[in-house]
Design a protein around this motif. Structure first.
Motif, PDB file in Angstrom:
ATOM      1  N   UNK A   1     -17.988 127.622  86.305  1.00  0.00           N
ATOM      2  CA  UNK A   1     -17.840 128.092  84.960  1.00  0.00           C
ATOM      3  C   UNK A   1     -17.797 126.598  84.141  1.00  0.00           C
ATOM      4  N   UNK A   2     -18.845 127.051  82.912  1.00  0.00           N
ATOM      5  CA  UNK A   2     -18.973 125.797  81.956  1.00  0.00           C
ATOM      6  C   UNK A   2     -17.990 126.355  80.627  1.00  0.00           C
ATOM      7  N   UNK A   3     -17.078 125.899  80.513  1.00  0.00           N
ATOM      8  CA  UNK A   3     -16.173 126.071  79.454  1.00  0.00           C
ATOM      9  C   UNK A   3     -16.403 125.458  78.014  1.00  0.00           C
ATOM     10  N   UNK A   4     -16.394 126.115  76.951  1.00  0.00           N
ATOM     11  CA  UNK A   4     -16.475 125.582  75.438  1.00  0.00           C
ATOM     12  C   UNK A   4     -15.215 125.664  74.957  1.00  0.00           C
ATOM     13  N   UNK A   5     -14.650 124.646  74.468  1.00  0.00           N
ATOM     14  CA  UNK A   5     -13.229 124.535  73.813  1.00  0.00           C
ATOM     15  C   UNK A   5     -13.406 124.582  72.178  1.00  0.00           C
ATOM     16  N   UNK A   6     -12.488 124.977  71.468  1.00  0.00           N
ATOM     17  CA  UNK A   6     -12.313 124.722  70.301  1.00  0.00           C
ATOM     18  C   UNK A   6     -11.984 123.326  69.863  1.00  0.00           C
ATOM     19  N   UNK A   7     -12.336 122.754  68.518  1.00  0.00           N
ATOM     20  CA  UNK A   7     -11.888 121.428  67.885  1.00  0.00           C
ATOM     21  C   UNK A   7     -10.228 121.454  68.169  1.00  0.00           C
ATOM     22  N   UNK A   8      -9.734 122.335  68.011  1.00  0.00           N
ATOM     23  CA  UNK A   8      -8.164 122.291  67.959  1.00  0.00           C
ATOM     24  C   UNK A   8      -7.631 122.129  69.220  1.00  0.00           C
ATOM     25  N   UNK A   9      -8.345 122.593  70.474  1.00  0.00           N
ATOM     26  CA  UNK A   9      -8.208 122.479  71.858  1.00  0.00           C
ATOM     27  C   UNK A   9      -8.296 121.132  72.163  1.00  0.00           C
ATOM     28  N   UNK A  10      -9.444 120.657  71.787  1.00  0.00           N
ATOM     29  CA  UNK A  10     -10.113 119.374  72.204  1.00  0.00           C
ATOM     30  C   UNK A  10      -9.045 118.175  71.591  1.00  0.00           C
ATOM     31  N   UNK A  11      -8.630 118.441  70.473  1.00  0.00           N
ATOM     32  CA  UNK A  11      -7.901 117.187  69.850  1.00  0.00           C
ATOM     33  C   UNK A  11      -6.558 117.185  70.548  1.00  0.00           C
ATOM     34  N   UNK A  12      -5.990 118.544  70.749  1.00  0.00           N
ATOM     35  CA  UNK A  12      -4.824 118.182  71.339  1.00  0.00           C
ATOM     36  C   UNK A  12      -4.751 117.588  72.710  1.00  0.00           C
ATOM     37  N   UNK A 190     -22.479 124.559  71.460  1.00  0.00           N
ATOM     38  CA  UNK A 190     -23.280 124.204  72.431  1.00  0.00           C
ATOM     39  C   UNK A 190     -23.796 125.374  73.221  1.00  0.00           C
ATOM     40  N   UNK A 191     -23.028 126.562  73.326  1.00  0.00           N
ATOM     41  CA  UNK A 191     -23.503 127.693  73.946  1.00  0.00           C
ATOM     42  C   UNK A 191     -23.941 128.796  72.679  1.00  0.00           C
ATOM     43  N   UNK A 192     -23.448 128.814  71.582  1.00  0.00           N
ATOM     44  CA  UNK A 192     -23.455 130.024  70.823  1.00  0.00           C
ATOM     45  C   UNK A 192     -24.775 129.542  69.719  1.00  0.00           C
ATOM     46  N   UNK A 194     -26.854 130.297  66.061  1.00  0.00           N
ATOM     47  CA  UNK A 194     -27.957 129.231  66.064  1.00  0.00           C
ATOM     48  C   UNK A 194     -27.856 127.903  66.420  1.00  0.00           C
ATOM     49  N   UNK A 195     -26.703 127.567  66.373  1.00  0.00           N
ATOM     50  CA  UNK A 195     -26.332 126.003  66.396  1.00  0.00           C
ATOM     51  C   UNK A 195     -26.820 125.453  67.847  1.00  0.00           C
ATOM     52  N   UNK A 196     -26.714 126.414  68.806  1.00  0.00           N
ATOM     53  CA  UNK A 196     -27.131 125.821  70.232  1.00  0.00           C
ATOM     54  C   UNK A 196     -28.529 125.710  70.433  1.00  0.00           C
ATOM     55  N   UNK A 197     -29.333 126.062  69.489  1.00  0.00           N
ATOM     56  CA  UNK A 197     -30.864 125.849  69.526  1.00  0.00           C
ATOM     57  C   UNK A 197     -31.003 124.375  68.829  1.00  0.00           C
ATOM     58  N   UNK A 198     -30.284 123.962  67.966  1.00  0.00           N
ATOM     59  CA  UNK A 198     -30.265 122.602  67.629  1.00  0.00           C
ATOM     60  C   UNK A 198     -29.711 121.489  68.579  1.00  0.00           C
ATOM     61  N   UNK A 199     -29.021 121.721  69.813  1.00  0.00           N
ATOM     62  CA  UNK A 199     -28.513 120.758  70.428  1.00  0.00           C
ATOM     63  C   UNK A 199     -29.430 120.161  71.492  1.00  0.00           C
ATOM     64  N   UNK A 200     -30.420 120.709  71.824  1.00  0.00           N
ATOM     65  CA  UNK A 200     -31.479 120.425  72.805  1.00  0.00           C
ATOM     66  C   UNK A 200     -30.529 120.697  74.107  1.00  0.00           C
ATOM     67  N   UNK A 201     -31.099 119.718  75.120  1.00  0.00           N
ATOM     68  CA  UNK A 201     -30.407 119.684  76.194  1.00  0.00           C
ATOM     69  C   UNK A 201     -29.114 119.096  76.108  1.00  0.00           C
ATOM     70  N   UNK A 202     -27.989 119.502  76.724  1.00  0.00           N
ATOM     71  CA  UNK A 202     -26.525 119.102  76.566  1.00  0.00           C
ATOM     72  C   UNK A 202     -26.196 118.466  77.936  1.00  0.00           C
TER      73      UNK A 202
END
Length: 475
Positions: A1-12, A190-192, A194-202
């Motif tokens: 599973x590729x997981x995408x965490x929120x800013x708050x989760x990452x900062x903690x 990175x997954x959602x 329209x922003x994901x389309x701006x990420x290119x390869x991740x």
């Protein structure tokens, strides 16, 4: 599973790790991973020309330290400082390694180690402008800096600057990257779209974060192989599940054929067709294994149903021989959904259909698909699958999976009919609504990729490729 965490989760998680690591160690991990991702992109470092666009946050520090690594490997590294406050240790490391500052800001002035930029001659631009705490959009001076290097591939640090990190939304100018190098975990953008389309390869760099469950996920082949129902040694057609299809009409008979094709791909033990008699004759001619009405473990309703879709949906919900039977609600049947449903359900709208169901413009759904699919799942108390480049599957409460399989050729008439039938088969075989929708969407995209082989395809090709997509799973 590729997981995408929120800013708050990452900062903690970062705070916990910083408490036990030496000062600067976490940034060095990130910067080293970033530098080697740039080297891989450029197929080497020596003689390559790199421009760092550096903002005030830690992403700017990551870019500066990565620039130092690249400079020590022989790259010619310039840093354009876009703030009076940049990471001092990173800037010192860059200068010590031979990197230079161009277009310096007031604080860093025309000190030793500055030089004019080489706009238009860089091999890559590293976007260290805004970190994960930034808001969507960019300042005019940042936009101007990006315009001066238009056409040069951009590597974004963590996320492309200017995108909505937690929402996947865009509001104004933003970086469009060829490659995004992110740290510790994916973020929703990175997954959602329209922003994901701006990420290119991740590219994900593991920096040792301990993270909680993520609100947004993306299945991988191992996950699909683990979730996929497989026949037991003593299985027979009834124990493998029976899926019923109420789709098609005399006006749209092809929808019935395609819905049945998705359902009859071998993942359930039997398919029953319960549509108009003359359409049923065509269905059974194309799929002689399909039988008539009877007991089922799941229904697929709506594709090409026309004026009769409402009655077919009511009939499916009235089927309670052994409790409520789960239903895939697609296409014309979606117009008859106005609130919570009487049985477990998977709703499968595209953006236009979800807009009509939600009473908003289609553009609003396309601009904020994550928000709208979550709101719809809560409103209808059902799993909602919002079709798109990255299809989103939401269950009530906010948990979401994003589908990253598939290709642009999949945007073809009837592909959604096949998807509905496929999800129905997985429901009948025993998966719950959330898993059936996400596994079905993943297999649908994988089958389309196989069927396309880089070229155009039609919906029937996707249905025929589903068994090959299953055979290609690990294990």
């Amino acid at each position: 599973m590729r997981s995408a965490h929120t800013v708050a989760q990452v900062r903690a998680a970062e705070e916990e790790l910083l408490a036990v690591l030496p000062d600067g160690a976490l940034m060095q991990r990130a910067a080293t991973g970033l530098a080697y991702a740039v080297i891989d992109l450029l197929r080497g470092a020596y003689g390559r020309r790199v421009l760092l666009l550096v903002g005030a946050g830690n992403n700017g520090g990551d870019a500066l330290h990565a620039g130092a690594v690249l400079a020590r490997r022989g790259a010619l590294v310039d840093a354009h400082l876009l703030s009076d406050r940049v990471h001092e240790a990173g800037l010192a490391a860059l200068r010590s390694a031979g990197g230079r500052v161009v277009c310096p800001t007031t604080r860093h002035g025309a000190s030793s180690g500055t030089r004019p930029g080489r706009a238009g001659t860089y091999d890559v631009v590293v976007d260290g402008i805004v970190g994960i705490g930034g808001t969507p959009g960019l300042r005019p001076d940042v936009v101007a800096a990006l315009e001066r290097v238009a056409g040069v591939p951009v590597v974004a640090v963590d996320t492309p600057s200017g995108v909505g990190v937690d929402t996947g939304e865009l509001a104004g100018p933003h970086v469009r990257a060829a490659l995004t190098v992110t740290f510790g975990t994916l973020k929703p953008c990175h997954l959602v779209d329209p922003a994901a389309a701006a990420c290119g390869s991740v590219h994900l760099v593991d920096i040792g974060l301990a993270l909680p469950p993520a609100p947004v996920e993306a299945l991988q082949p191992d996950d699909v192989a683990r979730l996929l129902p497989r026949p037991a040694p003593d299985a027979h057609k009834y124990t493998r599940g029976v899926v019923g299809v109420r789709a098609g009409s005399t006006q749209y008979p092809g929808a019935a054929l395609l819905s049945v094709a998705g359902a009859a791909s071998g993942l359930a033990g039997m398919v029953r067709y319960a549509g108009p008699g003359e359409v049923g004759a065509r269905v059974r001619a194309a799929h002689p294994e399909v039988v008539g009405e009877g007991r089922v473990q799941a229904w697929v309703v709506g594709s090409g149903g026309g004026d009769g879709a409402g009655a077919e949906l009511a009939a499916a919900f009235a089927d309670e021989l052994s409790g409520p039977v789960p239903v895939v609600v697609d296409a014309d049947a979606l117009a008859h959904v106005s609130g919570p449903l009487p049985a477990p359900a998977v709703l499968t709208p595209h953006a236009g259909e979800l807009a009509r169901m939600s009473g908003v413009d289609r553009a609003e759904v396309e601009a904020a698909p994550l928000r709208h699919v979550r709101e719809a799942a809560d409103r209808f108390e059902s799993v909602v699958l919002l079709k798109g480049r990255h299809t989103l599957i939401a269950e009530p409460g906010g948990r979401v999976r994003a589908t990253t399989t598939g290709l642009p050729w999949l945007a073809t008439a009837g592909a959604g009919d096949v998807l509905g039938g496929l999800i129905g088969a997985l429901l009948a075989a025993g998966l719950d609504c959330f898993d059936a929708a996400s596994v079905g969407s993943w297999l649908h995209g994988a089958a389309a990729t196989l069927a396309s082989d880089g070229g155009p395809l039609v919906a029937g090709d996707v249905a025929r490729a589903i068994p090959a997509a299953v055979r290609g799973l690990p294990g």
